[in-house]
Design a protein around this motif. Structure first.
Motif, PDB file in Angstrom:
ATOM      1  N   PHE A 133       0.833  -1.213   0.000  1.00 46.71           N
ATOM      2  CA  PHE A 133       0.000   0.000   0.000  1.00 46.71           C
ATOM      3  C   PHE A 133       0.862   1.257   0.000  1.00 46.71           C
ATOM      4  O   PHE A 133       0.598   2.208  -0.750  1.00 46.71           O
ATOM      5  N   LEU A 188       0.906   4.096  -2.747  1.00 53.47           N
ATOM      6  CA  LEU A 188       0.535   5.464  -2.365  1.00 53.47           C
ATOM      7  C   LEU A 188       1.530   6.470  -2.933  1.00 53.47           C
ATOM      8  O   LEU A 188       1.130   7.582  -3.318  1.00 53.47           O
ATOM      9  N   LYS A 231       0.398   7.042  -6.305  1.00 58.13           N
ATOM     10  CA  LYS A 231      -0.887   7.764  -6.270  1.00 58.13           C
ATOM     11  C   LYS A 231      -0.689   9.250  -5.991  1.00 58.13           C
ATOM     12  O   LYS A 231      -1.438  10.086  -6.506  1.00 58.13           O
ATOM     13  N   HIS A 260      -5.835  14.817  -0.633  1.00 58.60           N
ATOM     14  CA  HIS A 260      -6.489  13.566  -1.028  1.00 58.60           C
ATOM     15  C   HIS A 260      -5.609  12.370  -0.681  1.00 58.60           C
ATOM     16  O   HIS A 260      -6.099  11.341  -0.190  1.00 58.60           O
ATOM     17  N   ILE A 290      -6.448   9.189   1.880  1.00 57.23           N
ATOM     18  CA  ILE A 290      -6.276   7.762   1.571  1.00 57.23           C
ATOM     19  C   ILE A 290      -5.465   7.079   2.664  1.00 57.23           C
ATOM     20  O   ILE A 290      -5.825   5.997   3.153  1.00 57.23           O
ATOM     21  N   SER A 306      -7.493   6.651   5.850  1.00 53.52           N
ATOM     22  CA  SER A 306      -8.544   5.638   5.744  1.00 53.52           C
ATOM     23  C   SER A 306      -7.967   4.238   5.921  1.00 53.52           C
ATOM     24  O   SER A 306      -8.582   3.373   6.555  1.00 53.52           O
ATOM     25  N   ARG A 342     -15.509   3.584  -0.770  1.00 55.48           N
ATOM     26  CA  ARG A 342     -14.179   4.139  -1.046  1.00 55.48           C
ATOM     27  C   ARG A 342     -13.083   3.132  -0.716  1.00 55.48           C
ATOM     28  O   ARG A 342     -12.099   2.992  -1.451  1.00 55.48           O
ATOM     29  N   HIS A 363     -12.747   0.447  -3.355  1.00 57.60           N
ATOM     30  CA  HIS A 363     -12.072   0.994  -4.530  1.00 57.60           C
ATOM     31  C   HIS A 363     -10.570   1.121  -4.280  1.00 57.60           C
ATOM     32  O   HIS A 363      -9.743   0.744  -5.133  1.00 57.60           O
ATOM     33  N   ARG A 364     -10.210   1.620  -3.113  1.00 52.26           N
ATOM     34  CA  ARG A 364      -8.798   1.834  -2.805  1.00 52.26           C
ATOM     35  C   ARG A 364      -8.042   0.519  -2.631  1.00 52.26           C
ATOM     36  O   ARG A 364      -6.874   0.411  -3.021  1.00 52.26           O
ATOM     37  N   GLU A 409      -7.275  -0.709  -6.026  1.00 51.29           N
ATOM     38  CA  GLU A 409      -6.155   0.020  -6.632  1.00 51.29           C
ATOM     39  C   GLU A 409      -4.821  -0.556  -6.163  1.00 51.29           C
ATOM     40  O   GLU A 409      -3.872  -0.659  -6.947  1.00 51.29           O
TER      41      GLU A 409
END
Length: 405
Positions: A111, A115, A118, A126, A130, A133, A172, A175-176, A179
């Motif tokens: 992750f 990130l 991202k 934003h 992420i 979260s 959310r 979705h994350r 990703e």
């Protein structure tokens, strides 16, 4: 004629005694038990390596932890690999390396790698959202799980308690998580994505728009803003966001060096924009007047709306929301809702929808059209912004707005 080896028995293996020097007991077909002077017993498989044709040994394990029957199973597996010209030792070493790699590539590790990529596509706020979260909802229970061992039932169980409180949050997170899995697939850290359909395990959230007021309530907002017990910086920030139609974080982070007073343009760099594309805001006489109001207070800061405690930092992006709540607009209006208010009023005036979307820095799916909008809409947008600022000034009855020209 090949010499025939008598297979070992469990009793022979168990009764084998240590000698002054280590020795081997053969079970045939390359399998042997090595008995050491210390009394330890080790299963070895002797074989001819493919291609090099050199003799080599591979250790299967110690007795009694590995029984005679299981040692024979390993011999069979090794001989099957050799039949395919695969070196059993190299095969085992590769599996070990893959296992170590897989177990080190935890969800948290992958992750954080994803990130960083991202962050090149989204705003700093934003990206922070992420991160938070994941830290709040996923990493505490799943962070140490190897990415290749994640499965849908496990992740769904973690998300279920959240779904009961906030379906939108779960949407959310699904979705994350996907990703992250797509990143893992594309970088060779995973070979499949078992989470592709986890969103279907939850009810689809009811879409909620940012709270905003009706066009008829704008005069009341301007009057309330005039009499509110808030700082000059906060009042100017709210009016600035209202006039410029930008997002709360973009308004709060405005820098003096982003503003070209001669051309009356505010150039927001790509790294501060949600869509990671530079956005140019035509400044109206009213917004230029706001800058004149705030400049004496914040001219020593690089930021137009300097922080109350540290002028070298911008005011918090939630400042406008906190102020609106204190002004009596709790659950009725948030800072982001000012954009919706502008869109509604301008659409009601019959202004071209593409122009309004360009003013709001919304990006459509048509890349060719997006390029055209960016290149050709600046002067047209300047007229829209003038129309919008004039409307705000009229709603404020002229003398109620700090941006009155």
């Amino acid at each position: 004629m090949a010499r025939k080896t008598t297979s070992l028995t469990n009793t022979e293996v168990d009764k084998a005694k240590p000698r002054e020097k280590e020795y081997n007991l053969s079970d045939g077909e390359g399998l042997m038990l090595r008995v050491k002077p210390t009394g330890s017993k080790l299963w070895l498989f002797n074989y001819t390596r493919p291609f090099t044709k050199k003799r080599a040994n591979i250790s299967f394990g110690t007795y009694p932890e590995l029984s005679l029957a299981n040692a024979r199973k390993k011999r069979t597996e090794a001989r099957e690999l050799l039949a395919e010209d695969i070196d059993p030792k190299e095969h085992r070493d590769e599996q070990t390396r893959n296992s170590v790699r897989a177990n080190s590539n935890t969800l948290k590790h992958v992750f954080l790698l994803q990130l960083e990529v991202k962050k090149t596509e989204v705003s700093a706020d934003h990206a922070h959202d992420i991160l938070r979260s994941f830290e709040l909802h996923l990493l505490p229970k799943l962070g140490s799980t190897p990415i290749g061992k994640l499965d849908a039932p496990t992740v769904i169980d973690v998300l279920k308690p959240i779904a009961a409180k906030s379906p939108e949050t779960v949407k959310r997170l699904c979705h994350r998580m996907n990703e992250v899995m797509i990143y893992a697939l594309n970088t060779g850290l995973a070979d499949h994505n078992p989470l592709s359909g986890i969103k279907h395990a939850f009810e689809k959230p009811i879409k909620k728009h940012m709270p905003t007021i009706s066009p008829e309530q704008l005069p009341t907002l301007m009057k309330t803003l005039t009499t509110a017990s808030i700082s000059l910086t906060t009042r100017c920030l709210i009016e600035w966001q209202l006039h410029t139609m930008v997002r709360p974080s973009e308004a709060a982070g405005a820098r003096w060096d982003e503003i070209d007073t001669e051309s009356a343009l505010w150039v927001i760099p790509a790294e501060r924009m949600k869509m990671k594309e530079q956005h140019i805001v035509p400044l109206t006489p009213q917004t230029m007047a706001l800058l004149d109001v705030i400049r004496p207070s914040n001219n020593r800061s690089p930021y137009v709306f300097a922080g109350a405690r540290n002028i070298n930092k911008p005011t918090n992006s939630s400042t406008a929301n906190v102020a609106l709540k204190r002004m009596g607009y709790h659950k009725e209006l948030v800072a982001h809702g000012l954009r919706s208010l502008a869109s509604t009023i301008l659409n009601n005036k019959g202004i071209n929808g593409d122009l309004i979307e360009a003013c709001l820095a919304h990006k459509g799916k048509d890349e060719v059209r997006n390029a055209y909008n960016k290149a050709d809409y600046l002067e047209l947008r300047r007229e829209v912004m003038k129309e919008w600022s004039a409307h705000i000034e009229k709603a404020a009855e002229g003398n109620l707005s700090l941006g009155s020209k």
